[in-house]
Design a protein around this motif. Structure first.
Motif, PDB file in Angstrom:
ATOM      1  N   TRP A  16       0.830  -1.208   0.000  1.00 12.51           N
ATOM      2  CA  TRP A  16       0.000   0.000   0.000  1.00 12.51           C
ATOM      3  C   TRP A  16       0.870   1.266   0.000  1.00 12.51           C
ATOM      4  N   VAL A  17       1.941   1.267   0.784  1.00 13.69           N
ATOM      5  CA  VAL A  17       2.861   2.410   0.811  1.00 13.69           C
ATOM      6  C   VAL A  17       3.514   2.589  -0.557  1.00 13.69           C
ATOM      7  N   ALA A  18       3.914   1.501  -1.193  1.00 13.91           N
ATOM      8  CA  ALA A  18       4.513   1.584  -2.525  1.00 13.91           C
ATOM      9  C   ALA A  18       3.518   2.148  -3.532  1.00 13.91           C
ATOM     10  N   LEU A  19       2.256   1.762  -3.419  1.00 12.50           N
ATOM     11  CA  LEU A  19       1.234   2.289  -4.318  1.00 12.50           C
ATOM     12  C   LEU A  19       1.014   3.783  -4.095  1.00 12.50           C
ATOM     13  N   ILE A  20       0.916   4.186  -2.844  1.00 17.81           N
ATOM     14  CA  ILE A  20       0.698   5.599  -2.515  1.00 17.81           C
ATOM     15  C   ILE A  20       1.870   6.454  -2.996  1.00 17.81           C
ATOM     16  N   ILE A  21       3.074   5.948  -2.842  1.00 16.42           N
ATOM     17  CA  ILE A  21       4.255   6.700  -3.248  1.00 16.42           C
ATOM     18  C   ILE A  21       4.338   6.830  -4.774  1.00 16.42           C
ATOM     19  N   ALA A  58       8.624  15.819 -17.171  1.00 18.88           N
ATOM     20  CA  ALA A  58       7.463  15.886 -16.275  1.00 18.88           C
ATOM     21  C   ALA A  58       7.638  14.947 -15.084  1.00 18.88           C
ATOM     22  N   ILE A  59       8.149  13.755 -15.343  1.00 16.02           N
ATOM     23  CA  ILE A  59       8.368  12.800 -14.255  1.00 16.02           C
ATOM     24  C   ILE A  59       9.428  13.323 -13.289  1.00 16.02           C
ATOM     25  N   ALA A  60      10.502  13.886 -13.811  1.00 19.84           N
ATOM     26  CA  ALA A  60      11.558  14.432 -12.952  1.00 19.84           C
ATOM     27  C   ALA A  60      11.034  15.593 -12.112  1.00 19.84           C
ATOM     28  N   ALA A  61      10.208  16.447 -12.708  1.00 20.68           N
ATOM     29  CA  ALA A  61       9.652  17.584 -11.963  1.00 20.68           C
ATOM     30  C   ALA A  61       8.740  17.116 -10.838  1.00 20.68           C
ATOM     31  N   VAL A  62       7.873  16.156 -11.126  1.00 24.49           N
ATOM     32  CA  VAL A  62       6.968  15.654 -10.088  1.00 24.49           C
ATOM     33  C   VAL A  62       7.740  14.904  -9.015  1.00 24.49           C
ATOM     34  N   PHE A  63       8.766  14.179  -9.418  1.00 24.27           N
ATOM     35  CA  PHE A  63       9.588  13.495  -8.420  1.00 24.27           C
ATOM     36  C   PHE A  63      10.254  14.506  -7.500  1.00 24.27           C
ATOM     37  N   TRP A  64      10.754  15.583  -8.071  1.00 21.06           N
ATOM     38  CA  TRP A  64      11.410  16.621  -7.279  1.00 21.06           C
ATOM     39  C   TRP A  64      10.425  17.272  -6.305  1.00 21.06           C
ATOM     40  N   VAL A  65       9.208  17.527  -6.774  1.00 27.01           N
ATOM     41  CA  VAL A  65       8.207  18.184  -5.931  1.00 27.01           C
ATOM     42  C   VAL A  65       7.713  17.246  -4.829  1.00 27.01           C
ATOM     43  N   MET A  67       9.196  14.588  -3.505  1.00 21.16           N
ATOM     44  CA  MET A  67      10.240  13.851  -2.807  1.00 21.16           C
ATOM     45  C   MET A  67      10.054  13.890  -1.289  1.00 21.16           C
ATOM     46  N   GLY A  68       9.651  15.011  -0.752  1.00 22.90           N
ATOM     47  CA  GLY A  68       9.432  15.124   0.690  1.00 22.90           C
ATOM     48  C   GLY A  68       8.293  14.234   1.163  1.00 22.90           C
ATOM     49  N   PHE A  69       7.205  14.196   0.398  1.00 24.11           N
ATOM     50  CA  PHE A  69       6.069  13.333   0.727  1.00 24.11           C
ATOM     51  C   PHE A  69       6.469  11.854   0.686  1.00 24.11           C
ATOM     52  N   MET A  70       7.228  11.499  -0.338  1.00 23.72           N
ATOM     53  CA  MET A  70       7.660  10.102  -0.470  1.00 23.72           C
ATOM     54  C   MET A  70       8.573   9.698   0.688  1.00 23.72           C
ATOM     55  N   THR A  71       9.503  10.565   1.017  1.00 26.16           N
ATOM     56  CA  THR A  71      10.427  10.278   2.110  1.00 26.16           C
ATOM     57  C   THR A  71       9.697  10.169   3.438  1.00 26.16           C
ATOM     58  N   GLN A  72       8.794  11.089   3.695  1.00 26.06           N
ATOM     59  CA  GLN A  72       8.042  11.067   4.953  1.00 26.06           C
ATOM     60  C   GLN A  72       7.172   9.822   5.058  1.00 26.06           C
ATOM     61  N   THR A  73       6.564   9.403   3.962  1.00 25.69           N
ATOM     62  CA  THR A  73       5.741   8.201   3.970  1.00 25.69           C
ATOM     63  C   THR A  73       6.573   6.958   4.263  1.00 25.69           C
ATOM     64  N   LEU A  74       7.723   6.847   3.614  1.00 24.14           N
ATOM     65  CA  LEU A  74       8.593   5.692   3.859  1.00 24.14           C
ATOM     66  C   LEU A  74       9.157   5.686   5.277  1.00 24.14           C
ATOM     67  N   VAL A  75       9.576   6.841   5.762  1.00 26.45           N
ATOM     68  CA  VAL A  75      10.134   6.920   7.112  1.00 26.45           C
ATOM     69  C   VAL A  75       9.079   6.556   8.150  1.00 26.45           C
ATOM     70  N   SER A  76       7.849   7.049   7.974  1.00 28.36           N
ATOM     71  CA  SER A  76       6.804   6.709   8.941  1.00 28.36           C
ATOM     72  C   SER A  76       6.456   5.224   8.877  1.00 28.36           C
ATOM     73  N   PHE A  77       6.478   4.628   7.691  1.00 30.80           N
ATOM     74  CA  PHE A  77       6.237   3.187   7.585  1.00 30.80           C
ATOM     75  C   PHE A  77       7.322   2.399   8.308  1.00 30.80           C
TER      76      PHE A  77
END
Length: 89
Positions: A16-21, A58-65, A67-77
């Motif tokens: 589920w975390v992988a899907l959300i990320i 477009a993918i690089a821009a969205v990844f850059w934007v 990145m904080g959400f992805m990191t926070q989600t993984l760290v909390s998991f």
């Protein structure tokens, strides 16, 4: 001791975390691909770099934007689920 219920529940939460990320990047890739495909169909330009470069940008821009959400989600998991299992809690 790690039993089947804990293992499968942790696996389910990890998927589920992988899907959300992955949703923001996959959504932008889909929208960029459809938009570029539409432009190519309307103009009859069949250049391969025309699809690859804007989609990559477009993918690089969205990844850059996001990145904080992805990191926070993984760290909390990891803090909530994986580390307590490693410690034995």
């Amino acid at each position: 001791m790690l039993n089947e219920v804990v293992f499968f529940d942790t696996l389910r939460q990890g998927i589920w975390v992988a899907l959300i990320i992955s949703v923001p990047i996959l959504t932008v890739a889909l929208l960029a691909g459809v938009a570029i495909g539409l432009v190519q169909a309307l103009t009859s330009i069949q250049e391969m770099t025309l699809t690859f470069v804007p989609k990559l940008a477009a993918i690089a821009a969205v990844f850059w934007v996001s990145m904080g959400f992805m990191t926070q989600t993984l760290v909390s998991f990891f803090h909530d689920r994986i580390i307590p299992l490693i410690i034995g809690g």
